[in-house]
Scaffold this motif. Structure first.
Motif, PDB file in Angstrom:
ATOM      1  N   PRO A 273     -84.774 -11.519 -37.377  1.00  0.00           N
ATOM      2  CA  PRO A 273     -85.642 -10.716 -37.689  1.00  0.00           C
ATOM      3  C   PRO A 273     -85.234  -9.720 -38.881  1.00  0.00           C
ATOM      4  N   GLY A 274     -86.431  -9.256 -39.911  1.00  0.00           N
ATOM      5  CA  GLY A 274     -85.836  -8.545 -41.008  1.00  0.00           C
ATOM      6  C   GLY A 274     -85.653  -6.713 -40.324  1.00  0.00           C
ATOM      7  N   TYR A 275     -85.593  -6.563 -39.438  1.00  0.00           N
ATOM      8  CA  TYR A 275     -86.218  -5.336 -38.380  1.00  0.00           C
ATOM      9  C   TYR A 275     -84.227  -5.459 -38.090  1.00  0.00           C
ATOM     10  N   ASP A 276     -83.899  -4.288 -38.680  1.00  0.00           N
ATOM     11  CA  ASP A 276     -82.473  -3.524 -39.205  1.00  0.00           C
ATOM     12  C   ASP A 276     -81.812  -3.570 -37.372  1.00  0.00           C
ATOM     13  N   PRO A 277     -81.948  -3.092 -37.125  1.00  0.00           N
ATOM     14  CA  PRO A 277     -81.345  -3.270 -35.235  1.00  0.00           C
ATOM     15  C   PRO A 277     -80.944  -4.744 -34.668  1.00  0.00           C
ATOM     16  N   VAL A 278     -82.358  -5.385 -34.730  1.00  0.00           N
ATOM     17  CA  VAL A 278     -82.488  -6.427 -34.235  1.00  0.00           C
ATOM     18  C   VAL A 278     -81.564  -7.402 -35.583  1.00  0.00           C
ATOM     19  N   SER A 279     -81.784  -7.319 -36.116  1.00  0.00           N
ATOM     20  CA  SER A 279     -80.711  -8.804 -37.234  1.00  0.00           C
ATOM     21  C   SER A 279     -79.028  -8.784 -36.883  1.00  0.00           C
ATOM     22  N   VAL A 280     -79.126  -7.143 -37.069  1.00  0.00           N
ATOM     23  CA  VAL A 280     -77.674  -7.014 -36.548  1.00  0.00           C
ATOM     24  C   VAL A 280     -76.744  -7.453 -35.876  1.00  0.00           C
ATOM     25  N   THR A 281     -78.119  -7.014 -34.785  1.00  0.00           N
ATOM     26  CA  THR A 281     -77.890  -7.242 -33.032  1.00  0.00           C
ATOM     27  C   THR A 281     -77.402  -8.957 -33.338  1.00  0.00           C
ATOM     28  N   GLY A 282     -78.155  -9.940 -34.313  1.00  0.00           N
ATOM     29  CA  GLY A 282     -77.705 -10.792 -33.767  1.00  0.00           C
ATOM     30  C   GLY A 282     -76.703 -11.339 -34.615  1.00  0.00           C
ATOM     31  N   ILE A 283     -76.610 -10.762 -35.464  1.00  0.00           N
ATOM     32  CA  ILE A 283     -74.654 -11.316 -36.658  1.00  0.00           C
ATOM     33  C   ILE A 283     -74.083 -10.437 -35.506  1.00  0.00           C
ATOM     34  N   VAL A 284     -73.876  -9.597 -34.634  1.00  0.00           N
ATOM     35  CA  VAL A 284     -72.851  -8.518 -34.042  1.00  0.00           C
ATOM     36  C   VAL A 284     -72.612 -10.192 -32.798  1.00  0.00           C
ATOM     37  N   ALA A 285     -73.462 -10.688 -31.854  1.00  0.00           N
ATOM     38  CA  ALA A 285     -73.413 -11.757 -31.143  1.00  0.00           C
ATOM     39  C   ALA A 285     -72.582 -12.657 -32.021  1.00  0.00           C
ATOM     40  N   GLY A 286     -72.934 -12.687 -32.542  1.00  0.00           N
ATOM     41  CA  GLY A 286     -72.524 -14.553 -33.938  1.00  0.00           C
ATOM     42  C   GLY A 286     -71.367 -14.324 -34.301  1.00  0.00           C
ATOM     43  N   GLY A 287     -70.276 -12.761 -33.941  1.00  0.00           N
ATOM     44  CA  GLY A 287     -68.964 -12.647 -34.230  1.00  0.00           C
ATOM     45  C   GLY A 287     -68.522 -11.791 -34.835  1.00  0.00           C
ATOM     46  N   SER A 288     -69.526 -11.242 -36.277  1.00  0.00           N
ATOM     47  CA  SER A 288     -68.955 -10.437 -37.254  1.00  0.00           C
ATOM     48  C   SER A 288     -68.829  -9.163 -36.650  1.00  0.00           C
ATOM     49  N   THR A 289     -67.087  -8.969 -37.503  1.00  0.00           N
ATOM     50  CA  THR A 289     -66.122  -7.900 -36.707  1.00  0.00           C
ATOM     51  C   THR A 289     -66.002  -7.076 -37.932  1.00  0.00           C
ATOM     52  N   VAL A 290     -66.856  -6.863 -39.205  1.00  0.00           N
ATOM     53  CA  VAL A 290     -67.664  -5.391 -39.731  1.00  0.00           C
ATOM     54  C   VAL A 290     -68.790  -6.329 -40.336  1.00  0.00           C
ATOM     55  N   VAL A 291     -69.181  -4.780 -40.113  1.00  0.00           N
ATOM     56  CA  VAL A 291     -71.121  -5.107 -41.297  1.00  0.00           C
ATOM     57  C   VAL A 291     -70.918  -4.236 -42.200  1.00  0.00           C
TER      58      VAL A 291
END
Length: 514
Positions: free
Chosen positions: A407-425
């Motif tokens: 989704p475009g909603y920032d915390p939900v979007s970033v949660t998905g990205i971090v779950a996918g393995g992002s180590t820096v945002v």
């Protein structure tokens, strides 16, 4: 005394030759006259900074072009000198043509020796940028207990363990009442398991209630965890209630601390970094300054062999044709289009449309339609070819530039990205977002200098210098790239200094609740 008429180029930016609008770089007053292409142009209305001014007449029903692309249809005749915004610009539903792989760019190998960062080597071959202990809850019923445990490790207690970045509780509003085989349950499970396996967690306490649909042990079953990750599991009903569980949880984490504190950073190739890219509180400068600068940083990391993740599917709608042209294969391009189609159906089922976005804040900052917002948002992806498309919270394994459906909603979007393995945002913002996203550090980049000066204690880097004329997109992009390496090596971000990021863990909730 003669007053010189200012040139429009000193007051606004024309992004592409042939565009119908320019973007004001300062507040322009109604009735003012400027020179455009050597001819006087009188403003029919005041145009706020970041908003659009018509430099070509557009009849009602015709496309209005910015970035060389349509950003909507004129809802009334637009004259030269008009302010172009919600009062005279609407959605353009004209079907876009989708090509696949026709604009792929091979990035040249970087000059100089291979770049490295100082990271934590994990037993599964991944590299962490932080050294956290996580308390992962299987259900909302264990959320309060998790917070009680984590709160015991705030303050001086961790001073004796300087190489432990913190203890964080990962709480949420779900975990029960779900249909286990439903899409919503699968998304929740994928998110929780993605955090459990994240390389920024050296230790993990999984906390459940005991009667939930997603039991604590299910978060670990079959999960390929790093063999050196310290993992403990507690179930409140089996432990004798909240008080006993909290005591047991504090004891379990206390036992983890010496071994986790003994871990040390060591050199790692930057190709091991996974960079998540997001924007929030966007404005009329987002697609001109911070986003293209981040796109340049993304290209630099990809050229070094790393991975980058673009997300927010509703905010690439209208610009997806630019991404499919960069896809490494038709299969990858079609995967993106399937997610766009899903979102259109999802929005329609809820009685809305994807043009419900931009938000009121976006519009106040100068963005009018989702097409305009998306064209600026995809600039975060630079020019590299699109290597893969992932579902929400799916583990990102491909190198190169990738896309994740969120989704475009920032915390939900970033949660998905971090779950996918992002180590820096890296998070760009024009209105002033204050998001953190533990256990991954979040670097915030402002799109304009005015906001940066107003919120300097919440922003890591100012890309507004691009529109000020004191820096180029390339220069700021290189600064972002260097900042990513420094932060990955342990330099704290402003959100980390404020200890933000625990409450912003918000998995995407989707599906039937019974």
């Amino acid at each position: 005394m003669t007053t010189l008429t200012p040139a429009l180029t000193d007051l606004a930016i024309l992004l592409r030759p042939g565009d119908d609008v320019v973007v004001a770089t300062r507040d322009l007053q109604s009735g003012a006259t400027v020179l455009h292409d050597g001819e006087p142009l009188t403003l029919a209305q005041s145009v706020p900074r970041g908003h659009k001014l018509a430099v070509r007449a557009v009849p009602a029903g015709a496309q209005v072009r910015k970035y060389g692309q349509s950003i909507g249809l004129a809802t009334r005749d637009i004259a030269v000198g008009d302010h172009v915004h919600t009062h005279n610009l609407g959605m353009d539903d004209t079907a876009r043509e989708h090509e696949f792989g026709t604009a792929r760019v091979h990035l040249p190998a970087p000059d100089g020796p291979p770049r490295t960062f100082q990271g934590y080597r994990r037993g599964d071959g991944r590299w962490g940028t932080r050294n956290y202990i996580g308390i992962l809850t299987s259900v909302n019923c264990s959320a309060s207990s998790a917070k009680l445990i984590a709160d015991q490790f705030r303050g001086p207690l961790l001073d004796a363990y300087p190489h432990v970045d913190g203890v964080m509780a990962l709480t949420h509003q779900s975990g029960c009442g779900l249909v286990p085989a439903s899409e919503g349950a699968q998304i929740m499970m994928r998110t929780l398991r993605g955090y459990a396996a994240h390389p920024n967690f050296a230790g993990l306490l999984v906390l459940g209630l005991g009667c939930e649909m997603l039991p604590a042990q299910s978060l670990l079953d079959g999960l390929d965890l790093a063999p050196d990750k310290v993992v403990r599991t507690l179930v409140i009903q089996e432990s004798g209630g909240i008080r006993k569980t909290v005591r047991a949880g504090v004891e379990a984490i206390t036992e983890m601390l010496p071994a986790i504190d003994a871990l040390r950073r060591e050199p790692a190739p930057v190709s091991e970094l996974v960079l998540g890219m997001n924007c929030g509180g966007s404005d009329g400068y987002s697609g001109i300054t911070a986003n293209p600068a981040l796109g340049h940083a993304s290209d630099l990391l990809v050229a070094h062999g790393g991975a980058t993740i673009l997300a927010e599917t509703p905010e690439v709608f209208g610009a997806e044709h630019l991404l499919t042209r960069r896809a490494v294969s038709e299969e990858v391009g079609q995967a993106l289009l399937r997610r766009i189609d899903w979102w259109q159906s999802y929005a329609a089922h809820g009685g809305g449309s994807l043009d419900n976005n931009p938000s009121p804040g976006n519009k106040a900052g100068g963005l009018t339609t989702i097409l305009e917002k998306s064209l600026g948002a995809v600039a975060k992806g630079g020019s590299a070819e699109l290597a893969a498309v992932y579902e929400y919270a799916e583990r990102v394994t491909a190198k190169g530039f990738t896309f994740m459906d969120t989704p475009g909603y920032d915390p939900v979007s970033v949660t998905g990205i971090v779950a996918g393995g992002s180590t820096v945002v890296v998070f760009t913002t024009g209105r002033g977002s204050v998001l953190g996203c533990k256990p991954t550090p979040s670097i915030k980049v402002s799109t304009n200098t005015e906001m940066y000066l107003r919120m300097a204690e919440d922003i890591d880097l100012n890309a507004g210098r691009i529109v000020d004329g004191t820096a180029t997109i390339t220069e700021v992009g290189e600064e972002i790239f260097e900042k990513v390496i420094a932060v990955a090596s342990g330099e704290p971000t402003v959100s980390e200094e404020l200890d933000l990021g625990q409450d912003e863990f918000i998995p995407w909730q989707l599906g039937t609740v019974t």
